[in-house]
Design a protein around this motif. Structure first.
Motif, PDB file in Angstrom:
ATOM      1  N   SER A 177      48.716  63.483  65.381  1.00 37.14           N
ATOM      2  CA  SER A 177      49.422  62.414  65.058  1.00 37.14           C
ATOM      3  C   SER A 177      50.769  62.359  64.225  1.00 37.14           C
ATOM      4  CB  SER A 177      48.385  61.226  64.197  1.00 37.14           C
ATOM      5  OG  SER A 177      48.089  61.846  63.047  1.00 37.14           O
ATOM      6  N   ASP A 178      50.770  63.717  63.633  1.00 33.07           N
ATOM      7  CA  ASP A 178      52.043  63.659  63.030  1.00 33.07           C
ATOM      8  C   ASP A 178      53.289  63.948  63.728  1.00 33.07           C
ATOM      9  OD1 ASP A 178      51.109  63.308  60.301  1.00 33.07           O
ATOM     10  OD2 ASP A 178      50.352  65.483  60.233  1.00 33.07           O
ATOM     11  N   PRO A 181      53.435  60.497  66.910  1.00 33.89           N
ATOM     12  CA  PRO A 181      52.998  58.981  66.175  1.00 33.89           C
ATOM     13  C   PRO A 181      52.914  58.087  66.979  1.00 33.89           C
ATOM     14  CG  PRO A 181      55.525  59.619  65.559  1.00 33.89           C
ATOM     15  CD  PRO A 181      54.751  60.905  66.181  1.00 33.89           C
ATOM     16  N   TYR A 227      58.690  63.707  60.438  1.00 33.84           N
ATOM     17  CA  TYR A 227      58.276  62.539  61.412  1.00 33.84           C
ATOM     18  C   TYR A 227      59.515  62.226  62.433  1.00 33.84           C
ATOM     19  CZ  TYR A 227      53.838  62.091  59.049  1.00 33.84           C
ATOM     20  OH  TYR A 227      52.775  62.433  58.445  1.00 33.84           O
ATOM     21  N   SER A 234      55.437  53.445  64.101  1.00 36.84           N
ATOM     22  CA  SER A 234      54.414  54.383  64.359  1.00 36.84           C
ATOM     23  C   SER A 234      54.506  55.508  63.373  1.00 36.84           C
ATOM     24  CB  SER A 234      54.769  54.652  65.763  1.00 36.84           C
ATOM     25  OG  SER A 234      54.439  53.584  66.624  1.00 36.84           O
ATOM     26  N   ALA A 238      51.228  56.760  61.149  1.00 33.68           N
ATOM     27  CA  ALA A 238      50.943  58.026  61.317  1.00 33.68           C
ATOM     28  C   ALA A 238      51.153  59.010  60.007  1.00 33.68           C
ATOM     29  CB  ALA A 238      51.831  58.849  62.292  1.00 33.68           C
TER      30      ALA A 238
END
Length: 267
Positions: A177-178, A181, A227, A234, A238
């Motif tokens: 997820s990182d 995101p 990110y 998002s 995340a």
């Protein structure tokens, strides 16, 4: 007699499948390795657009790729067997270096030096091809239940070896997820990032959060952490999935800002 012969053959095939149900994917793996060995060992050069053909002179100073990230996933499937089947079918176009089952069993599916297809369209910092620089670890978990103690213990043992073998920086042990995101939410909020950070695998915010200064730029800080902030909402979500797991949303309140500041200062 003829039927008896066919029955023997069928029984032999059945027993072979029981011995190694992944024999076909093992055979394909070895075949691909041989093809890559041939390609890497090829000393032929390709002509340039100006018509010149480079002259080949071998250097002695080289090595294999060095993984610099570990990306942790959950499988979002119902069993280890289902995941192994997914990763051994060419049509799925997805793989990982390791899969860790709920009971702690570790399955290695690809040599660490090879490129697995686990991250997809993803980035971390200026690295836009995470698959080429990372090791992917899939945890057998459907995303709706806690990770077992045996599974996390095996993960810690594996991370300990990988971090030592490849000198992977503490802040380069990250989530799917990182790095994606806008697309992914794994591993889930059940994943014990805080416990792993205490063991040296990733960062964790201070217990007593320092207030971020008034001039603190949240979007810039998230980018520095790694990110992709093209979709800021998002990216915030995340970040919170990783660091504020009880509040997984895109709300940018004081706690969230101060937590981002805490992680930003550790970079």
């Amino acid at each position: 007699m003829k039927n008896y012969f066919y029955a023997i053959i069928a029984l032999f095939i059945l027993n072979s499948c029981k011995i190694n149900p992944y024999r076909l994917s093992d055979r394909s793996y070895k075949k691909q390795i041989k093809a890559y060995q041939k390609s890497i060992g090829n000393a032929d050069t390709k002509p340039l657009e100006n018509g010149q053909t480079p002259k080949w002179i071998s250097t002695v100073n080289f090595n294999l790729r060095k993984p610099n990230f570990v990306v942790i996933h959950h499988t979002a499937q119902d069993s280890l067997q289902q995941t192994l089947r997914t990763f051994t079918l060419s049509k799925t176009q997805v793989s990982a270096h390791y899969v860790i089952s709920d009971d702690g069993t570790v399955v290695q599916m690809l040599n660490d030096y090879l490129r697995a297809w686990h991250g997809g369209n993803a980035s971390w910092g200026k690295n836009t091809d995470i698959n080429s620089a990372s090791i992917g670890i899939e945890l057998d978990n459907n995303g709706f239940e806690p990770f077992s103690e045996a599974q996390i213990n095996s993960l810690v043992a594996l991370l300990t070896r990988l971090k030592k073998d490849y000198n992977i920086p503490t802040n380069n042990i990250i989530a799917h997820s990182d790095i994606a995101p806008s697309r992914k939410a794994d591993p889930s909020a059940f994943f014990p990032w805080k416990n792993l950070a205490a063991l040296g695998f990733g960062f964790w915010p201070e217990d007593q959060l320092e207030k971020a200064p008034d001039y603190f730029n949240v979007e810039q800080a998230l980018r520095i952490i790694g990110y992709n902030t093209q979709n800021l909402s998002s990216a915030i979500k995340a970040f919170k999935l990783h660091y504020i797991q009880t509040e997984v949303d895109d709300t940018l309140d004081e706690k969230t800002i101060n937590t981002i500041y805490s992680i930003y200062k550790k970079q």
